[in-house]
Scaffold this active site. Structure first.
Site, PDB file in Angstrom:
ATOM      1  N   PHE A 168     -77.027 -32.125 -91.098  1.00  9.52           N
ATOM      2  CA  PHE A 168     -77.234 -33.374 -91.696  1.00  9.52           C
ATOM      3  C   PHE A 168     -76.432 -33.888 -92.283  1.00  9.52           C
ATOM      4  CE2 PHE A 168     -82.166 -32.934 -90.847  1.00  9.52           C
ATOM      5  CZ  PHE A 168     -82.255 -32.717 -89.408  1.00  9.52           C
ATOM      6  N   GLU A 169     -76.013 -35.219 -92.138  1.00 12.17           N
ATOM      7  CA  GLU A 169     -74.738 -35.621 -93.005  1.00 12.17           C
ATOM      8  C   GLU A 169     -75.186 -37.016 -93.505  1.00 12.17           C
ATOM      9  OE1 GLU A 169     -71.007 -35.455 -91.190  1.00 12.17           O
ATOM     10  OE2 GLU A 169     -71.502 -33.408 -90.483  1.00 12.17           O
TER      11      GLU A 169
END
Length: 383
Positions: A168-169
């Protein structure tokens, strides 16, 4: 990491700079904590020292498409990049092979599945990686949480995969105002992610492989800042992975923070370290293996991870991302952390021969660069 195009500028560096200029610097002690107790069954089948790599399976970029069957044997964990949501908050994750118009040499679905099975028969793990640069995932509702569990499980079942990588970014994880205790998170997107992963682990059992690839902004920056802070005004994403890592530490097979595409990060020596140097990787990894006070609060320490749960994330080549580290410097990093030699300007708080290994973005970029990254790993560990 997760650059689909080489050397793209990332939001991370700017975000780090914004936090650094907020003027809310916290001075912290370097008090270390006892290591957590990882689940032995979750990582029992990995080699003592493992090489992790991302495979561009759903898209092409300047490195070219690599078929699953052509992945070199050096890679112990192969992360399929990427499963992405139908919308940011849907929780509905989809994965498909790169279109032939984009990747002329892409294999068929049946060939892909057969190659995965062959890799697994050879002792490799193949995971679906969720997120990446373009795959923002926010599980803000229980409906999105449940859809995440259902859709990720469907991908795992379809391809016979070994588990899940969480990449997740961007704005996927962000702490709500007033959510200040990483041990007891309140933000729905974080609480629901933890619950979803626990559900998947329960479904597939102790052999389920769980890895995470957060950026430094979401982990080590938590030494200085956590969320929006007690007075508000900080970037609410600072340190936002810490509650996820902590809640899942007994289920976590491997954490490989992305030591690249990063702004300067303060280490336990209270000095800022810049990506691309041996000192940067040593300092960032030392924080994971020693533990650190969150936002400078010595009464609120993020506990150390077991060294077998930690790998170091690097770009495989100069084209793969900002912060490429020369192989000779990578060797110094491993010597310092596992033997306490070649330590240079940063002295870690211990020596960890059981450090699990390295992660690279990406297998494709390493192939493009003549396999330099994997060859250096193999030479070091006698592979």
């Amino acid at each position: 990491m997760s650059l689909r195009f080489p050397l793209s500028k990332r939001v991370l560096t700017g975000a780090c700079a914004a936090v650094a200029t907020a003027g809310l610097l916290a001075t912290a002690s370097t008090t270390a904590a006892n290591a957590g107790t990882p689940s032995p069954t979750a990582k029992a089948e990995l080699p003592e020292h493992a090489l992790v790599g991302y495979l561009h399976s759903s898209f092409a970029n300047g490195s070219g498409y690599t078929r699953m069957a052509d992945v070199p044997d050096s890679w112990d964990i192969i992360d399929l990049a990427f499963g992405e949501p139908t919308s940011t908050t849907s929780g509905d994750i989809r994965f498909s092979l790169c279109p032939q118009s984009e990747c002329p040499n892409v294999e068929s679905e049946d060939e892909f599945k057969a190659a995965i099975k062959a890799k697994q028969d050879a002792g490799k793990k193949v995971l679906i990686s969720i997120g990446g640069q373009n795959g923002q995932v926010q599980l803000t509702t229980t409906a999105a949480r449940d859809k995440f569990v259902e859709s990720v499980g469907a991908i795992i079942d379809k391809y016979g995969l070994d588990g899940l990588d969480i990449d997740f970014e961007g704005h996927s994880l962000s702490l709500d105002d007033g959510d200040t205790d990483f041990k007891n998170p309140k933000t729905p997107a974080i609480v629901n992610l933890i619950s979803a992963v626990k559900s998947l682990k329960a479904k597939y059992g102790s052999g389920f492989t769980l890895t995470m690839a957060p950026e430094t902004f979401f982990v080590q920056l938590g030494y200085q800042y956590y969320g929006s802070g007690p007075f508000g005004g900080q970037d609410p994403r600072a340190g936002a992975y810490l509650p996820v890592i902590h809640a899942l530490r007994d289920d976590l097979t491997l954490l490989h923070v992305q030591d690249y595409n990063s702004g300067p990060i303060k280490g336990l020596d209270d000095q800022f370290h810049n990506m691309g140097s041996a000192d940067f990787h040593i300092a960032m990894t030392d924080m994971l293996l020693s533990g650190f006070p969150v936002a400078g609060d010595t009464k609120n320490v993020f506990p150390a991870l077991d060294p077998s749960q930690v790998a170091i994330g690097l770009p495989a080549s100069p084209n793969a991302g900002n912060g490429h580290t020369q192989p000779s410097e990578v060797t110094k990093v491993l010597n310092c952390l596992t033997k306490k030699s070649d330590c240079g300007g940063y002295e870690p708080h211990g020596s960890w021969p059981a450090l699990r290994g390295l992660m690279a973005w990406s297998i494709n970029w390493d192939n493009f660069n003549g396999g330099e990254f994997a060859k250096n790993f193999d030479a070091y560990y006698g592979g």
